[in-house]
Motif scaffolding. Structure first.
Motif, mmCIF file in Angstrom:
data_model
loop_
_atom_site.group_PDB
_atom_site.id
_atom_site.type_symbol
_atom_site.label_atom_id
_atom_site.label_comp_id
_atom_site.label_asym_id
_atom_site.label_seq_id
_atom_site.Cartn_x
_atom_site.Cartn_y
_atom_site.Cartn_z
ATOM 1 N N CYS A 29 0.858 -1.137 0.023
ATOM 2 C CA CYS A 29 0.286 0.129 0.023
ATOM 3 C C CYS A 29 0.887 1.308 0.081
ATOM 4 C CB CYS A 29 -1.007 0.031 1.079
ATOM 5 S SG CYS A 29 -0.137 0.170 2.801
ATOM 6 N N GLY A 30 -0.030 2.181 -0.221
ATOM 7 C CA GLY A 30 0.885 3.614 -0.281
ATOM 8 C C GLY A 30 -0.177 4.942 -0.633
ATOM 9 N N THR A 32 -0.321 9.002 -2.103
ATOM 10 C CA THR A 32 0.604 9.977 -2.867
ATOM 11 C C THR A 32 -0.744 11.202 -3.105
ATOM 12 O OG1 THR A 32 1.448 10.589 -4.793
ATOM 13 C CG2 THR A 32 -0.328 8.853 -5.199
ATOM 14 N N ARG A 41 1.550 3.490 -9.264
ATOM 15 C CA ARG A 41 2.192 2.529 -8.222
ATOM 16 C C ARG A 41 1.280 1.121 -8.104
ATOM 17 N NH1 ARG A 41 4.449 7.256 -4.056
ATOM 18 N NH2 ARG A 41 5.949 7.876 -5.420
#
Length: 95
Positions: A29-30, A32, A41
């Motif tokens: 996960c991330g 932005t 991503r």
């Protein structure tokens, strides 16, 4: 990569993405501030997981308080999977 629009109308929104691979028991996960980066991503993460992996992109906001900061997650903007034959992201059908 297929052009998938996940932008929101609110300039304060950020974009949280997560990829799920139940076969391998993995999650990536991330977060932005750019929707196209969230899409890229997520696609990169899904390419590293098993073919039945899937992911989501959701709107989020960072809420800062004196005690701690936390993300407040909004609605899911897209449920996606990577088509193993084409390598393109696809929206998942409900049902």
């Amino acid at each position: 990569m297929t052009d998938i629009n996940v932008s929101t109308a609110n300039p304060d929104d950020i974009y949280a993405w997560d990829a799920h691979d139940t076969r391998q028991g993995r999650q990536v996960c991330g977060v932005t501030d750019r929707p196209e980066q969230a899409t890229r991503r997520l696609a990169d993460a899904l390419a590293e997981l098993s073919p039945d992996a899937w992911g989501t992109i959701r709107a989020a906001r960072l809420e800062c308080t004196p005690k701690h900061d936390e993300f407040r997650y909004g609605r899911v903007l897209a449920r996606l999977r990577l088509n193993p034959a084409s390598g393109q992201l696809e929206r998942m059908r409900r049902g």
